[in-house]
Design a protein around this motif. Sequence first.
Motif, PDB file in Angstrom:
ATOM      1  N   ASN A 148      11.970 -20.138 -38.345  1.00 12.03           N
ATOM      2  CA  ASN A 148      11.568 -21.428 -37.776  1.00 12.03           C
ATOM      3  C   ASN A 148      12.798 -22.016 -37.085  1.00 12.03           C
ATOM      4  O   ASN A 148      13.704 -22.492 -37.741  1.00 12.03           O
ATOM      5  N   LYS A 187      12.979 -24.612 -35.319  1.00 12.28           N
ATOM      6  CA  LYS A 187      12.916 -26.087 -35.241  1.00 12.28           C
ATOM      7  C   LYS A 187      13.297 -26.553 -33.824  1.00 12.28           C
ATOM      8  O   LYS A 187      13.028 -25.841 -32.861  1.00 12.28           O
ATOM      9  N   HIS A 217       4.538 -28.246 -41.931  1.00 15.20           N
ATOM     10  CA  HIS A 217       5.938 -28.235 -42.350  1.00 15.20           C
ATOM     11  C   HIS A 217       6.307 -29.629 -42.853  1.00 15.20           C
ATOM     12  O   HIS A 217       5.838 -30.629 -42.314  1.00 15.20           O
ATOM     13  N   GLU A 241       7.628 -24.441 -49.666  1.00 14.43           N
ATOM     14  CA  GLU A 241       8.939 -24.930 -49.286  1.00 14.43           C
ATOM     15  C   GLU A 241       9.237 -26.215 -50.047  1.00 14.43           C
ATOM     16  O   GLU A 241       8.788 -27.299 -49.637  1.00 14.43           O
ATOM     17  N   ILE A 265      15.136 -27.759 -48.399  1.00 13.22           N
ATOM     18  CA  ILE A 265      15.147 -27.476 -46.963  1.00 13.22           C
ATOM     19  C   ILE A 265      16.388 -28.058 -46.303  1.00 13.22           C
ATOM     20  O   ILE A 265      16.606 -29.277 -46.343  1.00 13.22           O
ATOM     21  N   GLY A 266      17.194 -27.185 -45.742  1.00 11.65           N
ATOM     22  CA  GLY A 266      18.374 -27.608 -44.996  1.00 11.65           C
ATOM     23  C   GLY A 266      19.451 -28.242 -45.867  1.00 11.65           C
ATOM     24  O   GLY A 266      20.399 -28.821 -45.358  1.00 11.65           O
ATOM     25  N   SER A 316      16.525 -23.127 -47.610  1.00 11.97           N
ATOM     26  CA  SER A 316      17.874 -22.573 -47.773  1.00 11.97           C
ATOM     27  C   SER A 316      17.870 -21.104 -48.203  1.00 11.97           C
ATOM     28  O   SER A 316      18.714 -20.664 -48.985  1.00 11.97           O
ATOM     29  N   GLY A 328      14.846 -21.285 -41.933  1.00 15.54           N
ATOM     30  CA  GLY A 328      15.267 -22.267 -40.940  1.00 15.54           C
ATOM     31  C   GLY A 328      16.644 -21.925 -40.402  1.00 15.54           C
ATOM     32  O   GLY A 328      16.801 -21.057 -39.537  1.00 15.54           O
ATOM     33  N   GLY A 329      17.657 -22.581 -40.934  1.00 17.05           N
ATOM     34  CA  GLY A 329      19.028 -22.428 -40.439  1.00 17.05           C
ATOM     35  C   GLY A 329      19.470 -20.986 -40.227  1.00 17.05           C
ATOM     36  O   GLY A 329      20.013 -20.644 -39.169  1.00 17.05           O
TER      37      GLY A 329
HETATM   38  P1  PGA Z   1      16.140 -23.991 -44.081  1.00 12.96           P
HETATM   39  O1  PGA Z   1      14.715 -24.446 -43.498  1.00 12.96           O
HETATM   40  O2  PGA Z   1      16.082 -22.496 -44.243  1.00 12.96           O
HETATM   41  O3  PGA Z   1      17.133 -24.427 -43.041  1.00 12.96           O
HETATM   42  O4  PGA Z   1      16.313 -24.693 -45.383  1.00 12.96           O
HETATM   43  C1  PGA Z   1      13.536 -23.837 -43.919  1.00 12.96           C
HETATM   44  C2  PGA Z   1      12.372 -24.468 -43.225  1.00 12.96           C
HETATM   45  O5  PGA Z   1      12.410 -25.680 -42.984  1.00 12.96           O
HETATM   46  O6  PGA Z   1      11.382 -23.796 -42.880  1.00 12.96           O
END
Ligand code: PGA
Length: 251
Positions: free
Chosen positions: A9, A11, A97, A169, A174-175, A214, A235-236
Amino acid sequence: MRKKIVAGNWKMNTTFQEGIDLAIEINNLVVEKAHKDVIVVVAPPFTHISEVNKAVDNDRIFVAGQNCATENSGAFTGEISAEMLWSAGADFVILGHSERRSYYGETNEKLKIKVAKALEFNLTPIYCVGEVLEEREANKHFEVIKEQIEKVLFDLSEADFEKVVIAYEPVWAIGTGKTASPEQAQEIHKYIRTLLTAKFGDAAKKTSILYGGSCKPSNAKELFANADVDGGLIGGAALSANDFLAIINAF
Ligand code: PGA
């Protein structure tokens, strides 16, 4: 057999050219080095979808939208419909999301419509669920996830349900660099599968349930080793072709 899926993703990251370059880099690594039994998905911003789709090997990498509209077409300024995504070459769409839920007011009611739209236009929904930190601390995470699953998916026909991918998630992961432990992930994934089995029977054995929050090369292996974790929504770490490949190959 459940499908193993790793989806990136992106983003709201990358300019158009950066996105195409990243897609080409990911494609080259995936074609050469990725485990063949893992379905690889990338979800770039809407503006990049068509060109990313042309830049990758379509047998190996699938393209996803990060959201779609509740309507098919018309006076809805700024919205992108499921049919538009499909016509630009997308095969998947991320729906629900937590960033969409919290910043853009997406409710379970709206998401139910979006899932139906995605299915109508041959997109595989990657439907996201997860609790915020306060809900986990108050021991309400099971309740929250149950509602997110029941309200959005339980009116689907069995044939449609079989096309849905789910991503758990935990919003607090997340993040943030904080990952759910493999035990925490497995506990919720198993819970989700139990809920789905009670409603849809054996079809739920085939549902791919991805973990997100993460997930990175250093923890993907222990997360993916769990019986009910069928991959990741990344994500990242999906913005680095090497890290993304390492996560794909963590199976
Ligand atoms: P992250 O994001 O891997 O950066 O934590 C995951 C997501 O939001 O799908």
